[in-house]
Design an enzyme around this catalytic site. Structure first.
Site, PDB file in Angstrom:
ATOM      1  N   ASN A  26     149.890  58.785  38.711  1.00 27.09           N
ATOM      2  CA  ASN A  26     151.151  58.606  39.445  1.00 27.09           C
ATOM      3  C   ASN A  26     152.335  58.567  38.492  1.00 27.09           C
ATOM      4  O   ASN A  26     152.249  58.049  37.385  1.00 27.09           O
ATOM      5  CB  ASN A  26     151.120  57.380  40.371  1.00 27.09           C
TER       6      ASN A  26
ATOM      7  N   ASN B  10     159.786  56.892  39.418  1.00 32.27           N
ATOM      8  CA  ASN B  10     161.164  57.204  39.027  1.00 32.27           C
ATOM      9  C   ASN B  10     162.065  56.038  39.445  1.00 32.27           C
ATOM     10  O   ASN B  10     161.765  55.367  40.442  1.00 32.27           O
ATOM     11  CB  ASN B  10     161.598  58.498  39.732  1.00 32.27           C
TER      12      ASN B  10
ATOM     13  N   TYR C 201     163.196  55.360  43.556  1.00 39.89           N
ATOM     14  CA  TYR C 201     161.796  55.139  43.960  1.00 39.89           C
ATOM     15  C   TYR C 201     161.140  56.272  44.767  1.00 39.89           C
ATOM     16  O   TYR C 201     160.003  56.638  44.473  1.00 39.89           O
ATOM     17  CB  TYR C 201     161.656  53.815  44.732  1.00 39.89           C
TER      18      TYR C 201
ATOM     19  N   CYS D 118     152.381  60.369  43.863  1.00 41.97           N
ATOM     20  CA  CYS D 118     151.047  59.768  43.708  1.00 41.97           C
ATOM     21  C   CYS D 118     150.161  60.629  42.799  1.00 41.97           C
ATOM     22  O   CYS D 118     150.325  61.859  42.720  1.00 41.97           O
ATOM     23  CB  CYS D 118     150.349  59.666  45.059  1.00 41.97           C
TER      24      CYS D 118
ATOM     25  N   GLU E 261     147.148  61.611  43.236  1.00 41.12           N
ATOM     26  CA  GLU E 261     146.377  62.643  43.940  1.00 41.12           C
ATOM     27  C   GLU E 261     147.180  63.925  44.081  1.00 41.12           C
ATOM     28  O   GLU E 261     146.662  65.034  43.913  1.00 41.12           O
ATOM     29  CB  GLU E 261     145.980  62.154  45.342  1.00 41.12           C
TER      30      GLU E 261
ATOM     31  N   CYS F 145     146.886  57.488  50.130  1.00 39.53           N
ATOM     32  CA  CYS F 145     147.924  57.177  51.124  1.00 39.53           C
ATOM     33  C   CYS F 145     148.010  58.310  52.147  1.00 39.53           C
ATOM     34  O   CYS F 145     147.414  59.386  51.959  1.00 39.53           O
ATOM     35  CB  CYS F 145     149.273  56.960  50.436  1.00 39.53           C
TER      36      CYS F 145
ATOM     37  N   CYS G 148     149.165  61.748  50.864  1.00 43.59           N
ATOM     38  CA  CYS G 148     148.122  62.408  50.056  1.00 43.59           C
ATOM     39  C   CYS G 148     146.993  62.932  50.943  1.00 43.59           C
ATOM     40  O   CYS G 148     146.445  64.005  50.682  1.00 43.59           O
ATOM     41  CB  CYS G 148     147.584  61.450  48.997  1.00 43.59           C
TER      42      CYS G 148
HETATM   43  N1  THU Z   1     149.778  55.522  44.473  1.00 44.97           N
HETATM   44  C1  THU Z   1     148.998  56.577  44.093  1.00 44.97           C
HETATM   45  O1  THU Z   1     149.254  57.220  43.072  1.00 44.97           O
HETATM   46  N2  THU Z   1     147.931  56.881  44.862  1.00 44.97           N
HETATM   47  C2  THU Z   1     147.510  56.166  45.936  1.00 44.97           C
HETATM   48  O2  THU Z   1     146.506  56.516  46.556  1.00 44.97           O
HETATM   49  C3  THU Z   1     148.270  54.985  46.370  1.00 44.97           C
HETATM   50  C4  THU Z   1     149.550  54.748  45.675  1.00 44.97           C
HETATM   51  C5  THU Z   1     150.912  55.155  43.621  1.00 44.97           C
HETATM   52  C6  THU Z   1     152.271  55.418  44.177  1.00 44.97           C
HETATM   53  C7  THU Z   1     153.106  54.398  43.410  1.00 44.97           C
HETATM   54  O3  THU Z   1     153.460  54.956  42.152  1.00 44.97           O
HETATM   55  C8  THU Z   1     152.157  53.245  43.176  1.00 44.97           C
HETATM   56  O4  THU Z   1     150.856  53.759  43.354  1.00 44.97           O
HETATM   57  C9  THU Z   1     152.358  52.052  44.092  1.00 44.97           C
HETATM   58  O5  THU Z   1     152.378  52.469  45.414  1.00 44.97           O
END
Ligand code: THU
Length: 162
Positions: free
Chosen positions: A62, A65, A68, A73, A75, A112, A115
């Site tokens: 992830n 920035n 926000y 993410c 994925e 999420c 994703c």
């Molecule tokens: N995040 C991911 O990279 N993947 C997920 O499946 C859940 C959330 C990241 C987004 C953000 O940078 C941080 O986790 C907190 O939400």
């Protein structure tokens, strides 16, 4: 009126030790790449590592920035890398791990909603399911045979033609 049912099965392992060797290795890689996350705001570092149909291993983390919503993410970073470097290659398996501000985690997280939408379209494009291995730095591991299952009744490109 008739009722419709939605049902899917996935595997729950007590720990990484119960996994097949190759799956354990991939999850371990996902744990490792969490180090490359840029998550100064949430301190929640996520690592995703995929084994492609051609055997290549690709990772994503992830990237946040100060503005926000700009953050992306792990994925979707991974899917972009795969599509850009190996445009025709399906993903056989994607392992996802994470840790918090203390560098710890003992429960799987699932992708999420955004994703799930992205992974689903990737599966459709490649005409092959993406198998998911989900686990924290320790503890239970989920293996979901088909990421598609995580987003029933989804909106797809087909809907744009109606
Ligand atoms: N995040 C991911 O990279 N993947 C997920 O499946 C859940 C959330 C990241 C987004 C953000 O940078 C941080 O986790 C907190 O939400």
């Amino acid at each position: 009126m008739k009722r419709q049912e939605y049902h899917f099965e996935f595997e729950v392992y007590e720990s990484m030790e119960e996994l097949a060797k190759e799956d354990a290795w991939l999850l371990d890689q996902a744990r490792e790449v969490t180090q490359n996350a840029y998550a100064p705001y949430s301190k929640f570092k996520v690592g995703a590592v995929a084994k492609l149909a051609n055997g290549e291993i690709v990772s994503g983390t992830n990237q946040e920035n100060a503005s926000y919503p700009v953050g992306i993410c792990a994925e979707r970073v991974l899917l972009s890398v795969v599509s850009s470097l190996f445009p025709k290659q399906p993903i056989d398996t994607m392992a996802i791990s994470y840790n918090n501000a203390n560098g710890e985690s003992d429960q799987p997280i699932t992708p999420c909603g955004i994703c799930r939408q992205s992974i689903k379209e990737f599966e459709q494009r490649m005409n092959q399911p993406v198998r998911l291995i989900l686990g924290g730095m320790h503890g239970k591991v989920y293996v979901i045979p088909n990421a598609d299952n995580l987003l029933p009744l989804s909106f797809t490109g087909e809907d744009l033609k109606r």
